[in-house]
Design an enzyme around this catalytic site. Structure first.
Site, PDB file in Angstrom:
ATOM      1  N   ALA A  73       0.813  -1.214   0.000  1.00 15.97           N
ATOM      2  CA  ALA A  73       0.000   0.000   0.000  1.00 15.97           C
ATOM      3  C   ALA A  73       0.852   1.272   0.000  1.00 15.97           C
ATOM      4  O   ALA A  73       0.433   2.292  -0.534  1.00 15.97           O
ATOM      5  CB  ALA A  73      -0.945  -0.001   1.199  1.00 15.97           C
ATOM      6  N   THR A  74       2.047   1.210   0.562  1.00 19.86           N
ATOM      7  CA  THR A  74       2.913   2.394   0.526  1.00 19.86           C
ATOM      8  C   THR A  74       3.183   2.780  -0.929  1.00 19.86           C
ATOM      9  O   THR A  74       3.049   3.940  -1.325  1.00 19.86           O
ATOM     10  CB  THR A  74       4.246   2.109   1.253  1.00 19.86           C
ATOM     11  OG1 THR A  74       3.955   1.771   2.601  1.00 19.86           O
ATOM     12  CG2 THR A  74       5.179   3.308   1.201  1.00 19.86           C
ATOM     13  N   SER A 201      -3.291  -3.746   0.491  1.00 19.92           N
ATOM     14  CA  SER A 201      -2.037  -4.419   0.800  1.00 19.92           C
ATOM     15  C   SER A 201      -2.275  -5.870   1.149  1.00 19.92           C
ATOM     16  O   SER A 201      -3.202  -6.188   1.905  1.00 19.92           O
ATOM     17  CB  SER A 201      -1.393  -3.690   1.990  1.00 19.92           C
ATOM     18  OG  SER A 201      -0.238  -4.381   2.410  1.00 19.92           O
ATOM     19  N   HIS A 203      -0.553  -7.981   3.076  1.00 14.47           N
ATOM     20  CA  HIS A 203      -0.300  -8.450   4.451  1.00 14.47           C
ATOM     21  C   HIS A 203      -1.251  -7.863   5.485  1.00 14.47           C
ATOM     22  O   HIS A 203      -1.100  -8.106   6.681  1.00 14.47           O
ATOM     23  CB  HIS A 203       1.159  -8.207   4.849  1.00 14.47           C
ATOM     24  CG  HIS A 203       1.515  -6.793   5.185  1.00 14.47           C
ATOM     25  ND1 HIS A 203       1.586  -6.340   6.473  1.00 14.47           N
ATOM     26  CD2 HIS A 203       1.832  -5.742   4.406  1.00 14.47           C
ATOM     27  CE1 HIS A 203       1.944  -5.065   6.482  1.00 14.47           C
ATOM     28  NE2 HIS A 203       2.090  -4.676   5.236  1.00 14.47           N
ATOM     29  N   THR A 242       9.416  -6.896 -12.997  1.00 12.49           N
ATOM     30  CA  THR A 242       8.919  -8.258 -13.110  1.00 12.49           C
ATOM     31  C   THR A 242       7.931  -8.548 -11.986  1.00 12.49           C
ATOM     32  O   THR A 242       8.193  -8.226 -10.836  1.00 12.49           O
ATOM     33  CB  THR A 242      10.108  -9.247 -13.037  1.00 12.49           C
ATOM     34  OG1 THR A 242      10.982  -8.926 -14.120  1.00 12.49           O
ATOM     35  CG2 THR A 242       9.653 -10.682 -13.145  1.00 12.49           C
ATOM     36  N   CYS A 328       4.783   4.610  18.212  1.00  7.91           N
ATOM     37  CA  CYS A 328       4.125   3.701  17.283  1.00  7.91           C
ATOM     38  C   CYS A 328       5.070   3.155  16.233  1.00  7.91           C
ATOM     39  O   CYS A 328       5.330   1.968  16.170  1.00  7.91           O
ATOM     40  CB  CYS A 328       2.965   4.415  16.607  1.00  7.91           C
ATOM     41  SG  CYS A 328       2.095   3.387  15.452  1.00  7.91           S
TER      42      CYS A 328
HETATM   43  C1  LIG Z   1      -0.217  -0.896   6.548  1.00  9.72           C
HETATM   44  C2  LIG Z   1      -0.741   0.336   5.969  1.00  9.72           C
HETATM   45  C3  LIG Z   1      -0.085   0.965   4.901  1.00  9.72           C
HETATM   46  C4  LIG Z   1       1.225   0.461   4.354  1.00  9.72           C
HETATM   47  O1  LIG Z   1       1.065  -0.748   3.678  1.00  9.72           O
HETATM   48  P1  LIG Z   1       2.331  -1.592   3.193  1.00  9.72           P
HETATM   49  O2  LIG Z   1       1.740  -2.629   2.323  1.00  9.72           O
HETATM   50  O3  LIG Z   1       2.939  -2.133   4.433  1.00  9.72           O
HETATM   51  O4  LIG Z   1       3.233  -0.677   2.460  1.00  9.72           O
HETATM   52  C5  LIG Z   1      -0.654   2.097   4.373  1.00  9.72           C
HETATM   53  N1  LIG Z   1      -1.789   2.603   4.860  1.00  9.72           N
HETATM   54  C6  LIG Z   1      -2.448   2.048   5.889  1.00  9.72           C
HETATM   55  C7  LIG Z   1      -3.725   2.642   6.362  1.00  9.72           C
HETATM   56  C8  LIG Z   1      -1.943   0.887   6.469  1.00  9.72           C
HETATM   57  O5  LIG Z   1      -2.595   0.341   7.492  1.00  9.72           O
END
Ligand SMILES: *Cc1c(COP(=O)(O)O)cnc(C)c1O
Length: 404
Positions: A73-74, A201, A203, A242, A328
């Site tokens: 998500a980053t 994301s 995970h 890739t 945090c």
């Molecule tokens: C965990 C999280 C992210 C980052 O996600 P990654 O996949 O670890 O880069 C971004 N935004 C929110 C709200 C999250 O909880």
């Protein structure tokens, strides 16, 4: 029951065994590059990637062509925000977001401010919400993007994204939402909610780490993003590199499971969360819920235990994994900027604990956690002169401390 107990699912979720099973062949014999067009190894990988694209798309009522694979998500947030800012700079340079976003939204926005973009960081109310009116008032004829998260990772508060999406449609402004905490847990419909870009994301929804997706709308309007990474032109030119085939297969399977389980799972997890809340609030005084009382993600409970320091409290129940409102993500002991944005005082922010439950949390674990937390809070309060004074009815705000 196995110790330690995991109650930090907002930080990361365990990989579901069914996800692992789906991934294993792609870490072994099926190692092909999904971009190889000339042989079976490549075709097999591509087929798996396309199936996963469908699985992710169907969680949010999107078409598979609208899913771009990323590393998480980053990266999705970076492509959405920086990519839109670069692509639409002729139309404007103003972005609207809020102060309680994840750093993966705040930092790209701050970066853009240095290169001439204007960013409005909307304040939030005491529950951590922004209103449609605030967004409307912040809009100018230079606004190109609104980026507001769906569910907050610390306090669980849900934003009124459907109303905000409708406003953005009406004004012809693109709408991005970071749905890392809600994808597969809370119903999302990109059509009904007017979402143009959405980050998620692997995970955070029982898939592996290092994989994520960005939904990019293709129709009404067709959204375009300048790439952040250049080279190869994979993923419609928006994200070269890739493809992480095993990760993608895992995220696809995780999405499929979430879609199947969501109706029952969200109720089950919310009931466990309420059991935890009732257990704590029933036995302890001077404790406060952070975030919205009802409009929140089903798995999150963020509580401040007044007169107790969060970090010390966590050490008092070291067999229950949670996180605290201070320290945090960094090594500093700054109280959480999210809690501060709600107007929570430093003392309450420092005494906050985030419990985030998940698919594998059990009733037994919740009851154990309640007992451990209640015992630890009581023990620390017994040693707290402030708590004792408050119990005696002394108004601490009126006390003249000698060292002043
Ligand atoms: C965990 C999280 C992210 C980052 O996600 P990654 O996949 O670890 O880069 C971004 N935004 C929110 C709200 C999250 O909880």
């Amino acid at each position: 029951m196995r110790l330690p107990i995991y109650m930090d699912n907002n930080a990361t979720t365990p990989v579901d065994p069914r996800v692992l099973e789906a991934m294993l062949p792609y870490l072994q014999g099926r190692f092909g590059n999904a971009a190889s067009r000339s042989h079976r190894f490549g075709w097999e990988a591509e087929e798996a990637v396309e199936q996963a694209r469908e699985q992710v798309a169907s969680v949010i009522n999107a078409s598979s062509k609208e899913i771009v694979w990323t590393s998480g998500a980053t990266e999705s947030n970076n492509i959405a925000i920086k990519g839109v800012a670069a692509m639409y700079r002729d139309q404007g340079n103003h972005i609207i977001t809020q102060v309680t976003e994840h750093k993966a939204v705040i930092d790209p926005c701050k970066h853009l401010e240095q290169s001439g973009c204007q960013v409005t960081f909307l304040p939030v109310d005491k529950y951590g919400r922004v209103s449609v009116e605030q967004v409307r008032e912040a809009m100018t004829d230079k606004t190109i993007l609104v980026s507001l998260m769906h569910g907050n990772n610390e306090i669980g508060t849900l934003q009124p994204i459907r109303e905000i999406g409708a406003l953005c449609k009406e004004r012809g402004v693109l709408f991005h939402t970071d749905a890392s905490q809600t994808f597969g847990k809370v119903p999302i419909d990109v059509e009904a909610m007017g979402i143009d870009l959405l980050s998620c994301s692997g995970h955070k929804c029982y898939g592996p780490k290092g994989i994520g997706a960005l939904y990019v709308r293709r129709k009404r309007p067709r959204v375009r993003c300048e790439p952040v990474l250049h080279g190869g032109g994979h993923e419609r030119g928006m994200r070269s590199g890739t493809l992480n085939v095993p990760g993608i297969v895992g995220m696809g399977k995780a999405a499929e499971l979430c879609r199947e389980l969501m109706p029952t799972e969200s109720k089950k997890v919310a009931a466990l969360r309420d059991r935890l809340k009732d257990g704590l609030f029933g036995q302890l005084d001077e404790i406060f819920l952070n975030g919205h009382p009802t409009d929140r993600t089903p798995n999150n409970l963020n509580v401040s235990f007044l007169y107790v320091e969060g970090e010390s409290l966590m050490m008092g129940f070291d067999d229950v994994a949670v996180s605290s409102g201070s320290a945090c993500t960094s090594a500093s002991l700054e109280p959480s900027y999210v809690l501060k944005a709600l107007g929570v005082g430093d003392d309450l922010a420092h005494s906050s604990i985030r419990f985030s439950l998940g698919r594998f949390t059990t009733e037994e674990e919740v009851d154990y956690a309640v007992e451990r937390v209640v015992t630890a809070v009581r023990r620390l309060r017994e040693m707290s002169p402030l708590y004792e004074m408050a119990q005696e009815g002394i108004d601490l705000s009126k006390v003249q401390w000698a060292a002043h």
